[in-house]
Design a protein around this motif. Structure first.
Motif, PDB file in Angstrom:
ATOM      1  N   UNK A 114      80.983 -43.385 110.140  1.00 33.18           N
ATOM      2  CA  UNK A 114      80.381 -42.521 109.126  1.00 33.18           C
ATOM      3  C   UNK A 114      79.328 -43.311 108.352  1.00 33.18           C
ATOM      4  N   UNK A 115      78.133 -42.738 108.205  1.00 32.20           N
ATOM      5  CA  UNK A 115      77.062 -43.437 107.495  1.00 32.20           C
ATOM      6  C   UNK A 115      76.070 -42.406 106.961  1.00 32.20           C
ATOM      7  N   UNK A 116      75.022 -42.886 106.278  1.00 31.01           N
ATOM      8  CA  UNK A 116      73.999 -41.980 105.761  1.00 31.01           C
ATOM      9  C   UNK A 116      72.621 -42.571 105.978  1.00 31.01           C
ATOM     10  N   UNK A 117      71.629 -41.689 105.938  1.00 31.09           N
ATOM     11  CA  UNK A 117      70.231 -42.090 106.023  1.00 31.09           C
ATOM     12  C   UNK A 117      69.411 -41.212 105.095  1.00 31.09           C
ATOM     13  N   UNK A 118      68.155 -41.564 104.947  1.00 32.63           N
ATOM     14  CA  UNK A 118      67.228 -40.780 104.131  1.00 32.63           C
ATOM     15  C   UNK A 118      66.039 -40.339 104.995  1.00 32.63           C
ATOM     16  N   UNK A 119      65.563 -39.141 104.744  1.00 32.82           N
ATOM     17  CA  UNK A 119      64.399 -38.660 105.484  1.00 32.82           C
ATOM     18  C   UNK A 119      63.163 -39.473 105.138  1.00 32.82           C
ATOM     19  N   UNK A 120      63.007 -39.815 103.858  1.00 28.14           N
ATOM     20  CA  UNK A 120      61.870 -40.624 103.403  1.00 28.14           C
ATOM     21  C   UNK A 120      62.428 -41.871 102.713  1.00 28.14           C
ATOM     22  N   UNK A 121      61.819 -43.005 102.949  1.00 22.28           N
ATOM     23  CA  UNK A 121      62.298 -44.231 102.340  1.00 22.28           C
ATOM     24  C   UNK A 121      63.444 -44.838 103.126  1.00 22.28           C
ATOM     25  N   UNK A 122      64.284 -45.570 102.438  1.00 24.21           N
ATOM     26  CA  UNK A 122      65.362 -46.332 103.078  1.00 24.21           C
ATOM     27  C   UNK A 122      66.742 -45.896 102.592  1.00 24.21           C
ATOM     28  N   UNK A 124      66.301 -45.722 106.660  1.00 29.38           N
ATOM     29  CA  UNK A 124      65.615 -44.736 107.490  1.00 29.38           C
ATOM     30  C   UNK A 124      66.548 -44.125 108.529  1.00 29.38           C
ATOM     31  N   UNK A 125      66.201 -42.938 108.959  1.00 29.23           N
ATOM     32  CA  UNK A 125      66.967 -42.263 110.012  1.00 29.23           C
ATOM     33  C   UNK A 125      66.940 -43.086 111.296  1.00 29.23           C
ATOM     34  N   UNK A 126      65.772 -43.612 111.632  1.00 27.10           N
ATOM     35  CA  UNK A 126      65.618 -44.403 112.859  1.00 27.10           C
ATOM     36  C   UNK A 126      66.551 -45.600 112.866  1.00 27.10           C
ATOM     37  N   UNK A 127      66.631 -46.315 111.734  1.00 25.81           N
ATOM     38  CA  UNK A 127      67.457 -47.520 111.685  1.00 25.81           C
ATOM     39  C   UNK A 127      68.943 -47.185 111.802  1.00 25.81           C
ATOM     40  N   UNK A 128      69.358 -46.068 111.216  1.00 24.94           N
ATOM     41  CA  UNK A 128      70.777 -45.718 111.236  1.00 24.94           C
ATOM     42  C   UNK A 128      71.208 -45.147 112.588  1.00 24.94           C
ATOM     43  N   UNK A 129      70.317 -44.419 113.255  1.00 25.34           N
ATOM     44  CA  UNK A 129      70.632 -43.957 114.608  1.00 25.34           C
ATOM     45  C   UNK A 129      70.781 -45.163 115.534  1.00 25.34           C
ATOM     46  N   UNK A 130      69.857 -46.122 115.426  1.00 25.23           N
ATOM     47  CA  UNK A 130      69.928 -47.330 116.261  1.00 25.23           C
ATOM     48  C   UNK A 130      71.218 -48.099 115.992  1.00 25.23           C
ATOM     49  N   UNK A 131      71.614 -48.178 114.731  1.00 22.51           N
ATOM     50  CA  UNK A 131      72.842 -48.886 114.373  1.00 22.51           C
ATOM     51  C   UNK A 131      74.067 -48.205 114.966  1.00 22.51           C
ATOM     52  N   UNK A 132      74.081 -46.874 114.917  1.00 22.06           N
ATOM     53  CA  UNK A 132      75.213 -46.146 115.484  1.00 22.06           C
ATOM     54  C   UNK A 132      75.296 -46.337 116.993  1.00 22.06           C
ATOM     55  N   UNK A 136      78.335 -48.273 119.658  1.00 29.23           N
ATOM     56  CA  UNK A 136      79.098 -47.527 120.639  1.00 29.23           C
ATOM     57  C   UNK A 136      79.143 -46.030 120.451  1.00 29.23           C
ATOM     58  N   UNK A 137      78.357 -45.497 119.542  1.00 28.14           N
ATOM     59  CA  UNK A 137      78.356 -44.037 119.328  1.00 28.14           C
ATOM     60  C   UNK A 137      77.560 -43.359 120.441  1.00 28.14           C
ATOM     61  N   UNK A 138      78.262 -42.675 121.331  1.00 30.54           N
ATOM     62  CA  UNK A 138      77.577 -41.949 122.402  1.00 30.54           C
ATOM     63  C   UNK A 138      77.488 -40.462 122.102  1.00 30.54           C
ATOM     64  N   UNK A 139      77.971 -40.075 120.911  1.00 28.25           N
ATOM     65  CA  UNK A 139      77.825 -38.724 120.390  1.00 28.25           C
ATOM     66  C   UNK A 139      77.551 -38.851 118.896  1.00 28.25           C
ATOM     67  N   UNK A 140      76.596 -38.090 118.387  1.00 30.59           N
ATOM     68  CA  UNK A 140      76.247 -38.169 116.970  1.00 30.59           C
ATOM     69  C   UNK A 140      76.140 -36.761 116.383  1.00 30.59           C
ATOM     70  N   UNK A 141      76.877 -36.535 115.306  1.00 36.97           N
ATOM     71  CA  UNK A 141      76.733 -35.311 114.517  1.00 36.97           C
ATOM     72  C   UNK A 141      75.811 -35.633 113.356  1.00 36.97           C
ATOM     73  N   UNK A 163      63.357 -37.524 116.644  1.00 33.28           N
ATOM     74  CA  UNK A 163      62.391 -38.591 116.936  1.00 33.28           C
ATOM     75  C   UNK A 163      63.105 -39.931 117.090  1.00 33.28           C
ATOM     76  N   UNK A 164      64.123 -40.152 116.263  1.00 31.13           N
ATOM     77  CA  UNK A 164      64.882 -41.403 116.357  1.00 31.13           C
ATOM     78  C   UNK A 164      65.587 -41.511 117.702  1.00 31.13           C
ATOM     79  N   UNK A 165      66.091 -40.401 118.213  1.00 34.66           N
ATOM     80  CA  UNK A 165      66.769 -40.408 119.507  1.00 34.66           C
ATOM     81  C   UNK A 165      65.821 -40.820 120.633  1.00 34.66           C
ATOM     82  N   UNK A 166      64.541 -40.523 120.477  1.00 34.49           N
ATOM     83  CA  UNK A 166      63.560 -40.849 121.504  1.00 34.49           C
ATOM     84  C   UNK A 166      63.405 -42.354 121.712  1.00 34.49           C
ATOM     85  N   UNK A 167      63.856 -43.145 120.734  1.00 37.30           N
ATOM     86  CA  UNK A 167      63.729 -44.602 120.838  1.00 37.30           C
ATOM     87  C   UNK A 167      64.886 -45.260 121.578  1.00 37.30           C
TER      88      UNK A 167
END
Length: 344
Positions: A114-122, A124-132, A136-141, A163-167
């Motif tokens: 369980x974690x959180x991200x922000x649309x703008x600022x920090x 970032x969504x990209x960093x938290x998706x990468x961290x998940x 080992x997270x192969x499914x993300x809600x 967009x984060x998933x595309x990375x």
């Protein structure tokens, strides 16, 4: 026969389900450059301001972002959590996630992250998706913390998530949530906050103003459901409270730019109410899951000032649900419905 992996095979971590909550965002500080970076990212989002870039960006970069960072910075400074070095939205979001994490990990153990991200600022969504994914997270809600859907809130948060998933080389399966403004547990939590707020007052307010963040009327005519969901949300709150229609009023705040926005505008409506004899009002802002600049500064300063200046006498702000336990349980319920089939 079980084949052993080669010694040089990349490590594969145990499978988990990521539950990523998202909110609007916050500047890293209230200084000029922190505010400018934040506002530039926010106001460059085509979901927020959909004018053509050739027309909008020169105005934004050369005019708006030379002055607005200072005025917005002063507003943030007036509410800043100096002890933690962050905005109230960041502080409250951390508190929410701590409680959500405690409940969800008690339910699912190490099956979830369980974690959180922000649309703008920090962060970032990209960093938290990468961290998940790296954990080992192969499914993300993905769970934007907006009860009502709007393209400029839930829509753009989902855009950034995709967009984060595309990375990701190994892209996880993904789900997003439906709007939850009409979820019975959420409506009940909202009603309880009103009842508790009223119980603390010596005199019952003449009216409850339900103030939602605004948007251009054009967005409604182009198909955005936000306005309809706000109106329905107010009705459901009124019905849960058992009130007459005369005891509650819907309005919209935070107007920006030259276009006509959803009406009535809260800052004008509270002044009209005061002049019409409604001297004692309460205001609640159910479009926000956590108190932020729009509630702590705009409602409690600008909008309250307009009401008092027009002859109002008593102005009560009922805080957002924040990390209230009833709110947390409502969010957990929404998450669990959307996790169906993914977890035991």
């Amino acid at each position: 026969m079980i084949m052993e992996k080669p010694t040089d095979h990349p490590q594969v971590k145990p499978r988990k389900v990521g539950i990523l909550f998202a909110n609007l965002g916050t500047p890293d500080g209230y200084d000029y450059w922190s505010m400018r970076r934040y506002l530039s990212e926010f106001l460059s989002d085509k979901r927020v301001i959909d004018y053509p870039a050739w027309k909008w960006q020169p105005i934004l970069q050369a005019i708006i972002l030379t002055k607005r960072p200072r005025s917005s910075g002063e507003a943030y400074k007036s509410i800043w959590n100096e002890a933690e070095g962050e905005s109230p939205l960041m502080t409250i979001t951390k508190q929410q996630i701590a409680k959500l994490n405690a409940v969800l990990t008690e339910e699912y153990g190490d099956q979830v992250m369980v974690d959180f991200c922000m649309r703008y600022g920090n962060p970032s969504t990209k960093s938290k998706v990468a961290e998940m994914v790296s954990n080992g997270c192969d499914r993300v809600l993905f769970f934007p913390l907006y009860p009502q859907y709007a393209g400029a809130t839930s829509g753009t948060a989902n855009d950034e998530f995709f967009r984060a998933l595309m990375n990701e080389k190994w892209q996880p399966a993904a789900r997003t949530i439906e709007p939850y403004f009409d979820d019975p547990a959420y409506v009940d939590a909202l009603a309880q906050s009103v009842e508790q707020g009223y119980a603390k007052l010596d005199k019952r307010p003449d009216l409850l103003v339900v103030s939602y963040h605004g948007m251009p009327i054009r967005y409604l005519t182009e198909g955005d459901p936000y306005h309809c969901q706000c109106q329905k949300g107010t009705r459901l709150l009124r019905e849960r409270l058992g009130w007459d229609e005369a005891e509650i009023k819907t309005s919209f705040q935070s107007v920006f730019g030259p276009e006509e926005w959803l009406k009535p505008y809260t800052v004008e409506e509270v002044a009209r109410l005061a002049k019409a004899g409604k001297k004692n009002i309460a205001v609640i802002a159910p479009a926000f899951s956590a108190d932020c600049i729009e509630t702590l500064e705009e409602i409690q300063e600008e909008i309250q000032e307009a009401f008092i200046h027009a002859g109002g006498e008593s102005f009560t702000y009922i805080p957002c649900l924040n990390d209230d336990d009833a709110h947390i349980q409502a969010l957990v319920g929404v998450a669990k419905r959307n996790l169906g089939g993914w977890l035991k």
